[in-house]
Enzyme design. Structure first.
Site, short mmCIF file in Angstrom:
data_model
loop_
_atom_site.label_atom_id
_atom_site.label_comp_id
_atom_site.label_asym_id
_atom_site.label_seq_id
_atom_site.Cartn_x
_atom_site.Cartn_y
_atom_site.Cartn_z
N GLU A 43 27.80 -47.17 -33.89
CA GLU A 43 27.51 -47.28 -32.47
C GLU A 43 27.07 -45.94 -31.89
O GLU A 43 26.87 -45.80 -30.54
CB GLU A 43 28.63 -48.01 -31.70
CG GLU A 43 28.56 -49.36 -32.16
CD GLU A 43 29.03 -49.58 -33.74
OE1 GLU A 43 30.08 -49.09 -34.06
OE2 GLU A 43 28.60 -50.45 -34.14
N GLU A 68 35.66 -48.46 -50.86
CA GLU A 68 35.27 -48.78 -52.37
C GLU A 68 34.06 -49.04 -52.72
O GLU A 68 33.78 -48.96 -53.89
CB GLU A 68 36.13 -50.13 -52.61
CG GLU A 68 37.67 -50.28 -52.38
CD GLU A 68 38.25 -51.58 -52.46
OE1 GLU A 68 39.54 -51.60 -52.52
OE2 GLU A 68 37.48 -52.39 -52.54
N THR A 69 33.20 -48.73 -51.65
CA THR A 69 31.97 -48.83 -52.05
C THR A 69 30.98 -47.83 -51.43
O THR A 69 31.80 -46.66 -50.81
CB THR A 69 31.24 -50.21 -51.17
OG1 THR A 69 31.10 -50.10 -49.83
CG2 THR A 69 32.15 -51.44 -51.59
N HIS A 114 29.40 -47.66 -48.74
CA HIS A 114 29.29 -48.10 -47.21
C HIS A 114 29.35 -46.61 -46.45
O HIS A 114 28.69 -46.44 -45.54
CB HIS A 114 30.26 -49.04 -46.88
CG HIS A 114 30.06 -49.65 -45.38
ND1 HIS A 114 31.17 -49.77 -44.67
CD2 HIS A 114 28.90 -49.84 -44.48
CE1 HIS A 114 30.51 -50.13 -43.45
NE2 HIS A 114 29.43 -50.23 -43.39
N PHE A 155 37.87 -45.60 -35.38
CA PHE A 155 38.30 -45.82 -36.89
C PHE A 155 39.66 -44.72 -37.07
O PHE A 155 39.24 -43.50 -36.68
CB PHE A 155 37.45 -45.72 -38.09
CG PHE A 155 36.99 -47.06 -38.38
CD1 PHE A 155 36.38 -47.82 -37.59
CD2 PHE A 155 37.32 -47.65 -39.72
CE1 PHE A 155 35.86 -49.15 -37.98
CE2 PHE A 155 36.88 -48.82 -40.17
CZ PHE A 155 36.12 -49.71 -38.95
N1 LIG Z 1 34.16 -47.84 -42.07
C1 LIG Z 1 34.19 -47.04 -40.84
C2 LIG Z 1 33.44 -47.41 -39.90
N2 LIG Z 1 32.94 -48.86 -39.84
C3 LIG Z 1 32.36 -49.42 -38.52
C4 LIG Z 1 31.09 -49.16 -38.28
O1 LIG Z 1 30.85 -47.82 -37.78
C5 LIG Z 1 30.59 -50.19 -37.14
O2 LIG Z 1 31.28 -50.03 -36.00
C6 LIG Z 1 30.57 -51.66 -37.65
O3 LIG Z 1 29.61 -51.95 -38.92
C7 LIG Z 1 29.95 -52.62 -36.63
O4 LIG Z 1 28.63 -52.21 -36.30
N3 LIG Z 1 33.07 -46.88 -38.85
C8 LIG Z 1 33.49 -45.52 -38.76
O5 LIG Z 1 33.47 -44.56 -37.77
N4 LIG Z 1 34.48 -45.14 -39.75
C9 LIG Z 1 34.62 -45.75 -40.90
O6 LIG Z 1 35.34 -45.40 -41.81
C1 LIG Z 2 33.57 -46.64 -44.67
C2 LIG Z 2 34.24 -47.85 -44.59
O1 LIG Z 2 33.36 -48.75 -44.10
C3 LIG Z 2 35.53 -48.22 -45.04
O2 LIG Z 2 36.21 -48.62 -43.81
C4 LIG Z 2 35.42 -49.30 -45.86
O3 LIG Z 2 34.56 -49.12 -47.11
P1 LIG Z 2 34.41 -50.13 -48.14
O4 LIG Z 2 33.71 -51.49 -47.86
O5 LIG Z 2 33.49 -49.35 -49.25
O6 LIG Z 2 35.61 -50.16 -48.94
#
Ligand SMILES: Nc1c(NC[C@H](O)[C@H](O)[C@H](O)CO)[nH]c(=O)[nH]c1=O
Ligand SMILES: CC(=O)[C@@H](O)COP(=O)(O)O
Length: 145
Positions: free
Chosen positions: A48, A75-76, A78, A14
């Site tokens: 991962e 936005e969430t 996550h 990312f």
């Molecule tokens: N949003 C970000 C992610 N998302 C991807 C997840 O880590 C993972 O690869 C996916 O859910 C598939 O298993 N990863 C980051 O390192 N940084 C982010 O901002």
């Molecule tokens: C941190 C993430 O996963 C980002 O790339 C997207 O987050 P969101 O789905 O909360 O907008």
């Protein structure tokens, strides 16, 4: 067999270009500190990283792992949840294997303007932490403000 400490790097994808900057900084810091870079593993994202790290910790030629990446603000919740989950997993792996893991993950919930100023500092700090922990000394390293 090399007497040098063997270090592996796990790096996310990312903000790919920024992650490559972190990788270059960490690789240079490993060399400057007289350690061997034994492997570089690129993964899709932070979720991962624990599995890739555990695979490397199982190697006899890997004494420590440096984990790099960026968890952006979304936005969430996550990113926040991801940051907590991955951090917990990496700390647990350190104690399971009794091998240092230098965590150089920017964020979670980092905004785009906050990334560039942190790239080299977080990467080098992760390597410095591994060096200190491999030496078994109290850390003389003062993490920058
Ligand atoms: N949003 C970000 C992610 N998302 C991807 C997840 O880590 C993972 O690869 C996916 O859910 C598939 O298993 N990863 C980051 O390192 N940084 C982010 O901002
Ligand atoms: C941190 C993430 O996963 C980002 O790339 C997207 O987050 P969101 O789905 O909360 O907008």
């Amino acid at each position: 067999m090399s007497k040098k400490s063997g270090v592996a790097i796990v790096v996310g994808s990312f903000h790919k270009n920024e992650c490559e900057t972190m990788l270059a900084a960490a690789a240079g810091a490993i060399k400057e500190r007289g350690m061997d870079l034994r492997a570089v593993v690129r993964v899709p994202g932070s979720y991962e990283k624990p599995l890739a790290t555990k695979r490397l910790l199982l190697r006899d030629d890997v004494d420590a792992v440096v984990v790099l990446g960026i968890i952006e603000h979304g936005e969430t919740a996550h990113g926040r949840v991801m940051g907590q989950s991955v951090s917990d997993a990496l700390v647990t792996l350190q104690l399971e294997f009794m091998k240092p893991i230098g965590v150089g993950i920017i964020g979670p919930e980092v905004f785009p303007t906050q990334i560039q100023p942190r790239l080299v500092g977080h990467a080098v700090a992760a390597v410095a932490a591994v060096e200190v922990m491999l030496a078994g000394a109290e850390s003389p390293y003062e993490i920058g403000a």
